[in-house]
Design a protein around this motif. Structure first.
Motif, short mmCIF file in Angstrom:
data_model
loop_
_atom_site.label_atom_id
_atom_site.label_comp_id
_atom_site.label_asym_id
_atom_site.label_seq_id
_atom_site.Cartn_x
_atom_site.Cartn_y
_atom_site.Cartn_z
N VAL A 43 -68.66 137.80 11.96
CA VAL A 43 -69.88 138.42 11.44
C VAL A 43 -70.81 137.33 10.91
O VAL A 43 -72.01 137.34 11.21
CB VAL A 43 -69.55 139.45 10.34
CG1 VAL A 43 -70.79 139.85 9.56
CG2 VAL A 43 -68.90 140.69 10.95
N ASN A 44 -70.26 136.40 10.14
CA ASN A 44 -71.09 135.32 9.61
C ASN A 44 -71.75 134.53 10.74
O ASN A 44 -72.95 134.27 10.71
CB ASN A 44 -70.27 134.37 8.74
CG ASN A 44 -70.00 134.93 7.37
OD1 ASN A 44 -70.69 135.81 6.89
ND2 ASN A 44 -68.97 134.40 6.73
N LYS A 45 -70.97 134.16 11.73
CA LYS A 45 -71.50 133.35 12.82
C LYS A 45 -72.58 134.09 13.60
O LYS A 45 -73.69 133.61 13.75
CB LYS A 45 -70.37 132.93 13.75
CG LYS A 45 -70.83 132.13 14.95
CD LYS A 45 -69.70 131.79 15.88
CE LYS A 45 -70.23 131.07 17.11
NZ LYS A 45 -69.20 130.90 18.13
N HIS A 46 -72.23 135.27 14.11
CA HIS A 46 -73.14 135.99 14.99
C HIS A 46 -74.35 136.58 14.25
O HIS A 46 -75.47 136.45 14.71
CB HIS A 46 -72.40 137.09 15.75
CG HIS A 46 -71.35 136.55 16.66
ND1 HIS A 46 -71.64 135.88 17.82
CD2 HIS A 46 -70.00 136.56 16.57
CE1 HIS A 46 -70.52 135.49 18.41
NE2 HIS A 46 -69.51 135.90 17.68
N CYS A 47 -74.12 137.21 13.14
CA CYS A 47 -75.22 137.85 12.42
C CYS A 47 -76.14 136.82 11.78
O CYS A 47 -77.36 136.96 11.82
CB CYS A 47 -74.70 138.83 11.38
SG CYS A 47 -73.87 140.28 12.12
N PHE A 48 -75.55 135.80 11.20
CA PHE A 48 -76.40 134.79 10.55
C PHE A 48 -77.27 134.09 11.58
O PHE A 48 -78.47 133.91 11.39
CB PHE A 48 -75.55 133.77 9.78
CG PHE A 48 -76.36 132.88 8.90
CD1 PHE A 48 -76.78 133.31 7.65
CD2 PHE A 48 -76.73 131.61 9.32
CE1 PHE A 48 -77.54 132.49 6.82
CE2 PHE A 48 -77.49 130.79 8.51
CZ PHE A 48 -77.90 131.23 7.25
N GLN A 49 -76.68 133.72 12.72
CA GLN A 49 -77.45 133.06 13.77
C GLN A 49 -78.57 133.97 14.29
O GLN A 49 -79.67 133.50 14.59
CB GLN A 49 -76.54 132.64 14.93
CG GLN A 49 -75.67 131.46 14.61
CD GLN A 49 -74.71 131.12 15.74
OE1 GLN A 49 -74.57 131.86 16.71
NE2 GLN A 49 -74.03 129.99 15.61
N ALA A 50 -78.29 135.27 14.40
CA ALA A 50 -79.27 136.20 14.94
C ALA A 50 -80.38 136.54 13.93
O ALA A 50 -81.52 136.77 14.32
CB ALA A 50 -78.58 137.49 15.38
N CYS A 51 -80.05 136.55 12.66
CA CYS A 51 -80.98 137.06 11.65
C CYS A 51 -81.69 135.98 10.83
O CYS A 51 -82.70 136.27 10.19
CB CYS A 51 -80.25 137.99 10.68
SG CYS A 51 -79.60 139.47 11.49
N VAL A 52 -81.14 134.78 10.80
CA VAL A 52 -81.73 133.73 9.96
C VAL A 52 -82.03 132.52 10.85
O VAL A 52 -81.23 131.59 10.94
CB VAL A 52 -80.79 133.34 8.80
CG1 VAL A 52 -81.46 132.36 7.87
CG2 VAL A 52 -80.34 134.59 8.03
N PRO A 53 -83.19 132.53 11.52
CA PRO A 53 -83.50 131.45 12.45
C PRO A 53 -83.68 130.09 11.76
O PRO A 53 -83.31 129.06 12.33
CB PRO A 53 -84.80 131.90 13.13
CG PRO A 53 -85.37 132.94 12.23
CD PRO A 53 -84.23 133.54 11.46
N THR A 54 -84.25 130.08 10.57
CA THR A 54 -84.43 128.83 9.82
C THR A 54 -83.94 129.04 8.39
O THR A 54 -84.65 129.60 7.55
CB THR A 54 -85.91 128.40 9.80
OG1 THR A 54 -86.71 129.49 9.33
CG2 THR A 54 -86.38 127.98 11.18
N PRO A 55 -82.70 128.63 8.12
CA PRO A 55 -82.14 128.83 6.77
C PRO A 55 -82.98 128.12 5.70
O PRO A 55 -83.52 127.04 5.92
CB PRO A 55 -80.75 128.21 6.87
CG PRO A 55 -80.44 128.16 8.32
CD PRO A 55 -81.75 128.00 9.02
#
Length: 120
Positions: A43-55
């Motif tokens: 979830v962290n990997k897929h959702c974070f990559q999809a939802c937070v393009p520039t941390p």
């Protein structure tokens, strides 16, 4: 929490069936923890990559909403997959006529026999 080798209760397994059941419970618990860690990592990997393009230092409202929605969908998919797998293993176990196969499958999924998913 009770374990086979370090039980916090005074009752210890006496028969081989009780020992077998204790080992199966311990393995199920460990498999469930492993599956939960795997789910969180995915979830962290897929959702974070999809939802937070520039941390950055904080999440925007849009990113927060995206993450919540993504996590809910991912967990729902995980539960459906787990239920389907458990149902299939149950069907195969009945076809083959073995109880041990169900116990092994429940260890593989981290769910008690007949379990319904991570959060459901």
């Amino acid at each position: 929490m009770s374990s086979l080798f370090g039980s916090s209760s005074s009752a210890t397994p006496q028969t081989s069936e009780e020992i077998k059941a204790a080992v199966v419970r311990q393995l199920q618990t460990e498999a469930a923890m492993s599956n939960a860690r795997s789910l969180i990592g995915k979830v962290n990997k897929h959702c974070f990559q999809a939802c937070v393009p520039t941390p950055g230092t904080s999440l925007s409202a849009k990113e927060n909403t995206c993450l919540s929605s993504c996590m809910e969908k991912y967990i729902a998919m995980w539960n459906v997959t787990s239920r389907t797998y458990i149902t299939r293993v149950g069907t195969e176990t009945k076809r083959l006529g073995g109880q041990d196969a169900a116990a092994i499958a429940s260890m593989a999924t981290g769910q008690p026999e007949g379990g319904s998913g991570i959060l459901g």
